[in-house]
Design a protein around this motif. Structure first.
Motif, mmCIF file in Angstrom:
data_model
loop_
_atom_site.group_PDB
_atom_site.id
_atom_site.type_symbol
_atom_site.label_atom_id
_atom_site.label_comp_id
_atom_site.label_asym_id
_atom_site.label_seq_id
_atom_site.Cartn_x
_atom_site.Cartn_y
_atom_site.Cartn_z
ATOM 1 N N VAL A 79 41.972 56.644 26.634
ATOM 2 C CA VAL A 79 41.834 56.392 28.165
ATOM 3 C C VAL A 79 41.296 55.174 28.295
ATOM 4 O O VAL A 79 40.024 55.056 27.760
ATOM 5 N N PRO A 80 41.645 54.185 29.582
ATOM 6 C CA PRO A 80 40.703 53.088 29.861
ATOM 7 C C PRO A 80 39.269 53.709 30.323
ATOM 8 O O PRO A 80 39.161 54.716 30.957
ATOM 9 N N LEU A 81 38.452 52.915 29.755
ATOM 10 C CA LEU A 81 36.903 53.209 30.199
ATOM 11 C C LEU A 81 36.695 52.830 31.691
ATOM 12 O O LEU A 81 36.076 53.542 32.365
ATOM 13 N N LEU A 82 36.935 51.500 32.139
ATOM 14 C CA LEU A 82 36.845 51.361 33.351
ATOM 15 C C LEU A 82 37.830 51.348 34.500
ATOM 16 O O LEU A 82 37.589 51.167 35.686
ATOM 17 N N ALA A 83 38.983 52.061 33.919
ATOM 18 C CA ALA A 83 40.048 52.097 35.121
ATOM 19 C C ALA A 83 40.988 53.231 34.081
ATOM 20 O O ALA A 83 41.430 52.891 33.036
ATOM 21 N N ARG A 84 41.482 54.167 35.077
ATOM 22 C CA ARG A 84 42.195 55.203 34.403
ATOM 23 C C ARG A 84 43.726 54.970 34.170
ATOM 24 O O ARG A 84 44.359 54.226 35.092
ATOM 25 N N ALA A 85 44.304 55.676 33.193
ATOM 26 C CA ALA A 85 45.875 55.707 32.960
ATOM 27 C C ALA A 85 46.334 56.645 33.872
ATOM 28 O O ALA A 85 45.592 57.656 34.568
ATOM 29 N N GLY A 86 47.584 56.369 34.170
ATOM 30 C CA GLY A 86 48.313 57.166 35.318
ATOM 31 C C GLY A 86 48.832 58.554 34.637
ATOM 32 O O GLY A 86 48.686 58.626 33.557
ATOM 33 N N PRO A 112 42.186 26.280 37.641
ATOM 34 C CA PRO A 112 40.901 26.503 37.184
ATOM 35 C C PRO A 112 39.958 25.441 36.765
ATOM 36 O O PRO A 112 40.298 24.226 36.909
ATOM 37 N N LEU A 113 38.842 25.700 36.726
ATOM 38 C CA LEU A 113 37.748 24.671 36.181
ATOM 39 C C LEU A 113 38.163 23.968 35.083
ATOM 40 O O LEU A 113 38.069 22.941 34.594
ATOM 41 N N ILE A 114 38.318 24.997 34.195
ATOM 42 C CA ILE A 114 38.734 25.041 32.735
ATOM 43 C C ILE A 114 39.815 25.783 32.246
ATOM 44 O O ILE A 114 39.529 26.954 32.821
ATOM 45 N N ASP A 115 40.670 25.578 31.372
ATOM 46 C CA ASP A 115 41.871 26.566 31.068
ATOM 47 C C ASP A 115 41.141 27.632 30.212
ATOM 48 O O ASP A 115 41.612 28.890 30.320
ATOM 49 N N ASP A 116 40.195 27.544 29.411
ATOM 50 C CA ASP A 116 39.740 28.492 28.497
ATOM 51 C C ASP A 116 38.679 29.230 28.892
ATOM 52 O O ASP A 116 37.393 28.683 28.740
ATOM 53 N N GLN A 117 38.897 30.432 29.868
ATOM 54 C CA GLN A 117 37.742 31.211 30.300
ATOM 55 C C GLN A 117 38.002 32.772 29.831
ATOM 56 O O GLN A 117 37.693 33.512 30.791
ATOM 57 N N GLU A 118 38.594 32.770 28.640
ATOM 58 C CA GLU A 118 38.876 34.250 28.053
ATOM 59 C C GLU A 118 37.418 34.678 27.675
ATOM 60 O O GLU A 118 36.749 34.214 27.186
ATOM 61 N N LEU A 119 37.354 36.005 28.205
ATOM 62 C CA LEU A 119 36.252 36.470 27.517
ATOM 63 C C LEU A 119 36.517 38.159 26.752
ATOM 64 O O LEU A 119 37.276 38.938 27.138
ATOM 65 N N ASP A 120 36.181 37.996 25.526
ATOM 66 C CA ASP A 120 36.203 39.261 24.789
ATOM 67 C C ASP A 120 35.121 39.949 24.548
ATOM 68 O O ASP A 120 34.042 39.560 24.123
ATOM 69 N N SER A 121 35.231 41.245 25.219
ATOM 70 C CA SER A 121 34.299 42.049 25.268
ATOM 71 C C SER A 121 34.583 43.424 24.526
ATOM 72 O O SER A 121 34.168 44.457 24.791
ATOM 73 N N ARG A 122 35.041 43.218 23.641
ATOM 74 C CA ARG A 122 35.537 44.394 22.460
ATOM 75 C C ARG A 122 34.188 45.142 22.041
ATOM 76 O O ARG A 122 34.355 46.204 21.744
ATOM 77 N N ALA A 123 33.052 44.456 21.991
ATOM 78 C CA ALA A 123 31.946 45.081 21.534
ATOM 79 C C ALA A 123 31.292 45.877 22.566
ATOM 80 O O ALA A 123 30.318 46.739 22.257
ATOM 81 N N SER A 124 31.834 46.007 23.871
ATOM 82 C CA SER A 124 31.193 46.670 24.975
ATOM 83 C C SER A 124 32.338 47.546 25.493
ATOM 84 O O SER A 124 32.601 48.844 25.289
ATOM 85 N N THR A 125 32.900 46.933 26.511
ATOM 86 C CA THR A 125 34.168 47.707 27.056
ATOM 87 C C THR A 125 35.436 47.669 26.667
ATOM 88 O O THR A 125 36.306 48.714 26.926
ATOM 89 N N GLY A 126 35.637 46.894 25.422
ATOM 90 C CA GLY A 126 36.711 47.036 24.677
ATOM 91 C C GLY A 126 37.966 46.128 25.110
ATOM 92 O O GLY A 126 38.987 46.077 24.619
ATOM 93 N N ALA A 127 37.765 45.420 26.150
ATOM 94 C CA ALA A 127 38.827 44.764 26.693
ATOM 95 C C ALA A 127 38.714 43.186 26.512
ATOM 96 O O ALA A 127 37.688 42.689 26.283
ATOM 97 N N ILE A 128 39.800 42.463 26.514
ATOM 98 C CA ILE A 128 39.919 41.028 26.357
ATOM 99 C C ILE A 128 40.662 40.555 27.796
ATOM 100 O O ILE A 128 41.490 41.050 28.076
ATOM 101 N N TYR A 129 39.962 39.644 28.498
ATOM 102 C CA TYR A 129 40.541 39.317 29.841
ATOM 103 C C TYR A 129 40.038 37.726 29.976
ATOM 104 O O TYR A 129 39.401 37.434 29.380
ATOM 105 N N TRP A 130 40.581 37.347 31.061
ATOM 106 C CA TRP A 130 40.435 36.197 31.640
ATOM 107 C C TRP A 130 39.450 36.380 32.831
ATOM 108 O O TRP A 130 40.049 36.913 33.921
ATOM 109 N N GLU A 131 38.610 35.508 32.937
ATOM 110 C CA GLU A 131 37.406 35.616 33.896
ATOM 111 C C GLU A 131 36.928 34.452 34.179
ATOM 112 O O GLU A 131 36.017 34.032 33.506
ATOM 113 N N GLY A 132 37.411 33.505 35.296
ATOM 114 C CA GLY A 132 37.014 32.063 35.369
ATOM 115 C C GLY A 132 36.839 31.549 36.724
ATOM 116 O O GLY A 132 37.529 31.994 37.695
#
Length: 408
Positions: A33-40, A356-376
């Motif tokens: 189940v998602p840690l920070l957001a629930r599945a339906g 975007p300010l720059i294209d590459d604003q990918e954040l790999d948080s697999r060591a904590s929340t487990g998600a890879i997302y773009w935050e920029g």
């Protein structure tokens, strides 16, 4: 702020002792189940019944609601913004810079700081201070155009008094020496300190106005079913001052920031894969928050937004008044994930464009929340009748669920 890395403190050592348990705790607490957001679905609804629901009509009260709400499943304090070297024409003057200031405001850095609190429902009857009843996680990043990517770091640990905690009644959340605190009164400043090997920042945020309530007086619906909702307020147009370190170089900086605080027990609706969200500080002094929930095919399941004015007035926009259209994609060389990094947003007849300010604003948080997302960091433009683009603001874009269904 330190210019060099000091030897590990007792807090550092405790952090590394605590951190290895987080992954196993997440697997036990919320399997599949998602840690920070629930599945339906039925399983999600049954699980959510163990937590307080988010209900329409509950009045948010400040400063009490600046603090943590530990009974709810998930919660986050999220600060983003733009920084420039002090004396470069930012600060209070930035709000009134007007249309012609796009070149003056060129350059700079984006920054992000997020603290998450998660109630695991493990060990809640255990009186031990080591019982993993709550987890605290944190992400920090700087969008650095000089290298064309994010510098980012993350931390995670179970709550432990005085070391890893999220306090009630005011904003006071920390993981070891990373912290965000403030909100003693509605207009009181916040401050934060983040130190990593690669970067650091020590900043003070001045709100200048009351919080903006999103949705129906803070009840922010995420789907046609009101079960999927959060309590949600924003603090746009916070003025920022302090210091930022990249490597061994420390800069005095100033700029503007945006703070979001949400808490919920059920967010992602059934069929949702992720979301796209923007928080923009407008050059005239207002703010724009807008988001969409997407399904697996990229179709919008729900949209909503809040347009606030400098005087504190705000207008809520519903699903029929918003549309997100991707314009240009970028593919990560590290993960292979493809993100839409330029968007057109239709808002009640207005045509807006995100770049975007720059294209590459990918954040790999697999060591904590487990998600890879773009935050920029992004700029917002408004298109005129002849498609001419006029810069109207700066802020942040967040995109989740582009690799797989959000499973944080």
């Amino acid at each position: 702020m330190r210019n060099k890395r000091l030897p590990p403190t007792a807090a550092d050592r405790r952090h590394f002792l605590l951190r290895p348990v987080v992954g196993s705790l997440l697997a036990l607490a919320l399997p599949g189940v998602p840690l920070l957001a629930r599945a339906g679905g039925h399983a999600a609804s049954a699980e959510a019944s163990a937590y307080p629901p988010v209900v329409e009509g509950a009045l948010l009260q400040f400063p009490q609601d600046f603090g943590a709400h530990p009974q709810f499943r998930t919660e986050w304090w999220y600060v983003t913004g733009w920084l420039r070297e002090a004396g470069g024409g930012t600060g209070r003057h930035w709000q009134g810079a007007g249309e012609g200031g796009a070149e003056v405001r060129a350059g700079g850095y984006g920054f992000q700081l997020t603290f998450f609190r998660v109630r695991t429902r493990i060990g809640e009857d255990n009186p031990s201070r080591f019982a993993p009843r709550q987890l605290i996680l944190a992400h920090a990043a700087i969008a650095d155009p000089s290298i064309g990517r994010l510098r980012h770091a993350e931390r995670s640990a179970r709550a432990y008094p005085g070391l890893v905690e999220a306090g009630e009644g005011r904003t006071s959340v920390r993981v070891d020496d990373w912290f965000l605190e403030g909100g003693d009164t509605v207009l009181a400043p916040y401050r934060t300190n983040i130190e990593t090997d690669e970067f650091g920042f020590e900043l003070v945020f001045e709100p200048g106005r009351a919080p903006v309530l999103n949705g129906k007086q803070g009840f922010s619906q995420k789907a046609p079913d009101p079960l999927n909702a959060s309590y949600y307020y924003s603090r746009p147009q916070m003025m920022v001052g302090g210091r930022m370190r990249i490597g061994g170089k420390v800069r005095e900086v100033e700029g503007h920031a945006w703070l979001d605080h949400e808490w919920s027990s059920e967010i992602l609706p059934e069929g949702a894969r992720g979301w796209d969200w923007v928080g923009i500080n407008l050059y005239g002094g207002g703010g724009l928050m807008a988001f969409q929930m997407r399904d697996g095919e990229g179709r919008a399941l729900w949209q909503a937004g809040t347009l606030s004015e400098e005087d504190g007035a705000s207008r809520i926009h519903g699903p029929d008044e918003l549309r997100f259209t991707p314009l240009r994609h970028w593919q990560s060389p590290r993960t292979g994930i493809r993100y839409p990094v330029e968007w057109e947003i239709e808002l009640a007849g207005r045509r807006l464009r995100l770049r975007p300010l720059i294209d590459d604003q990918e954040l790999d948080s697999r060591a904590s929340t487990g998600a890879i997302y773009w935050e920029g960091a992004v700029r917002l433009f408004e298109l005129g009748a002849a498609d001419e683009a006029r810069a109207i603001g700066e802020g942040y874009l967040e995109m989740t669920g582009y690799a797989e269904r959000l499973a944080m």
